[in-house]
Design a protein around this motif. Sequence first.
Motif, mmCIF file in Angstrom:
data_model
loop_
_atom_site.group_PDB
_atom_site.id
_atom_site.type_symbol
_atom_site.label_atom_id
_atom_site.label_comp_id
_atom_site.label_asym_id
_atom_site.label_seq_id
_atom_site.Cartn_x
_atom_site.Cartn_y
_atom_site.Cartn_z
ATOM 1 N N ILE B 7 78.704 69.993 29.099
ATOM 2 C CA ILE B 7 77.238 70.056 29.060
ATOM 3 C C ILE B 7 76.588 69.680 30.390
ATOM 4 N N GLY B 8 77.376 69.291 31.370
ATOM 5 C CA GLY B 8 76.786 68.952 32.664
ATOM 6 C C GLY B 8 77.792 68.335 33.602
ATOM 7 N N ASN B 9 77.298 67.704 34.638
ATOM 8 C CA ASN B 9 78.200 67.020 35.576
ATOM 9 C C ASN B 9 77.429 65.913 36.297
ATOM 10 N N VAL B 10 78.142 65.017 36.949
ATOM 11 C CA VAL B 10 77.485 63.952 37.724
ATOM 12 C C VAL B 10 77.954 64.003 39.171
ATOM 13 N N TRP B 11 77.123 63.379 40.063
ATOM 14 C CA TRP B 11 77.533 63.210 41.451
ATOM 15 C C TRP B 11 77.647 61.724 41.743
ATOM 16 N N ALA B 12 78.652 61.373 42.519
ATOM 17 C CA ALA B 12 78.843 59.978 42.914
ATOM 18 C C ALA B 12 79.329 59.972 44.361
ATOM 19 N N THR B 13 78.450 59.589 45.281
ATOM 20 C CA THR B 13 78.847 59.553 46.688
ATOM 21 C C THR B 13 79.859 58.433 46.925
ATOM 22 N N LEU B 24 83.314 66.040 38.316
ATOM 23 C CA LEU B 24 83.127 65.024 37.270
ATOM 24 C C LEU B 24 82.216 65.604 36.196
ATOM 25 N N ILE B 26 80.441 66.178 32.430
ATOM 26 C CA ILE B 26 79.982 65.521 31.202
ATOM 27 C C ILE B 26 80.369 66.438 30.044
ATOM 28 N N THR B 42 81.106 62.008 27.035
ATOM 29 C CA THR B 42 82.062 61.243 27.820
ATOM 30 C C THR B 42 82.326 62.001 29.120
ATOM 31 N N MET B 43 83.078 61.406 30.033
ATOM 32 C CA MET B 43 83.331 62.040 31.321
ATOM 33 C C MET B 43 84.763 62.585 31.379
ATOM 34 N N VAL B 45 87.472 64.816 34.263
ATOM 35 C CA VAL B 45 87.666 65.392 35.589
ATOM 36 C C VAL B 45 88.235 66.804 35.440
ATOM 37 N N ILE D 84 79.829 54.823 41.796
ATOM 38 C CA ILE D 84 78.418 54.633 41.428
ATOM 39 C C ILE D 84 77.780 56.009 41.295
ATOM 40 N N ASP D 86 75.100 58.752 41.378
ATOM 41 C CA ASP D 86 73.827 59.029 42.056
ATOM 42 C C ASP D 86 72.882 59.833 41.163
ATOM 43 N N SER D 87 73.444 60.895 40.560
ATOM 44 C CA SER D 87 72.601 61.762 39.738
ATOM 45 C C SER D 87 73.462 62.560 38.778
ATOM 46 N N ASN D 89 73.478 66.329 36.349
ATOM 47 C CA ASN D 89 72.878 67.612 36.016
ATOM 48 C C ASN D 89 73.263 67.906 34.574
#
Lengths: 98, 98, 98, 98, 98
Positions: B7-13, B24, B26, B42-43, B45, D84, D86-87, D89
Amino acid sequence: MFVAKVIGNVWATRKHKHLNGFKLLIVKPLDTASDKLVGESTMAVDANIGAGPGDTVLIIDEGGSARKILGDSKSPVRTAVAGIIDSANLNGKEKKYA
Amino acid sequence: MFVAKVIGNVWATRKHKHLNGFKLLIVKPLDTASDKLVGESTMAVDANIGAGPGDTVLIIDEGGSARKILGDSKSPVRTAVAGIIDSANLNGKEKKYA
Amino acid sequence: MFVAKVIGNVWATRKHKHLNGFKLLIVKPLDTASDKLVGESTMAVDANIGAGPGDTVLIIDEGGSARKILGDSKSPVRTAVAGIIDSANLNGKEKKYA
Amino acid sequence: MFVAKVIGNVWATRKHKHLNGFKLLIVKPLDTASDKLVGESTMAVDANIGAGPGDTVLIIDEGGSARKILGDSKSPVRTAVAGIIDSANLNGKEKKYA
Amino acid sequence: MFVAKVIGNVWATRKHKHLNGFKLLIVKPLDTASDKLVGESTMAVDANIGAGPGDTVLIIDEGGSARKILGDSKSPVRTAVAGIIDSANLNGKEKKYA
């Protein structure tokens, strides 16, 4: 480890190569005490037990065990069919599953 | 192991260096029996399967398996996409996902 | 790790060969604080503790531990009986189980 | 693996020596789909990510991964901060966390 | 990993020999955010931390970690006490446990 009923299977053309040749079964946990299917359906691999829809099976939900059952230490797998349940004895009463 | 929908994804610098270069995602568990999304998101990879939003995927939630999928024994990872589900057969009915 | 009560057992003729000779017990988790059976029944292997119906047992639900208890590093097993509970001391009150 | 929000930390003078020097954070799982904190708070170790109260983090809940993050194969640890966020989607909408 | 309160202990004369000499504690998970005991009681081994009834402890629920805490790679154990919580800082408020 839990008892479950096989209710279907899925197909996945695009998948990790060390999952090739194994059946991907949909199973639903069976509470043997109440004889009811409980919780959500989950996935289990069948390598060589020969379980099919309607069978009551013993599921082992642990990576090390699942790879032993598949006989492939490189397989990404957590949940596998370890046996087919014939019958249960519960509080002195016998119930046949096969 | 379970079926889920992306359903989505996240960014993590700022993250562990052995997670660099992986998506990553979702995902939300899908109960194939009722065809409903269940529980919390849940997350997971995705290393090389190429799953994206809307795809129905096979998730393996175990560290050893996830590192095999990523092909990196040093990655801190527990949950990974192992395949994309094309269709399911449930109680004799077929359902297409892709 | 949790305390459970043995409520039955299952038979499985067709099963992984490294499960041969072990008892497949049906156990139900016991919340010692409330002295109530809670949740769904699950499966546990008994290798050498000699637990039977009605016994209150210590269950360890982890593959590495279960294989140590069985004494067979090739067994596909996650959940095993590690001991039989004699009594519990809870908030200063003693309760006997055996 | 799941997303969580850091809501505090604990101190423990008496603890296993291979936990010395690590932050013991209290985190609460965040369901990114509904943007709500869900379930009970749990503990996670932060070794080198530098997460603090209010941060949205990626949590990995597996011993092997956690020890890789801590860089200490002798640490008794199961849950660690891997990054961590950041954002995110989600269904085409972007949400910023940092 | 989670915080829990020690509420009792059990005795088991008949048990796996690599559990001899360890305390078998009954613990109940503590949600530090709400300061309430939550869920069912579970079992944890204490090897050398010296936790007793009333103590608030850090529990690690993973086999590899638990064997490191016990210092015995042959022990069948999944859940162990890793430390005693002195205090928590939650949303800027401090709470003392010891």
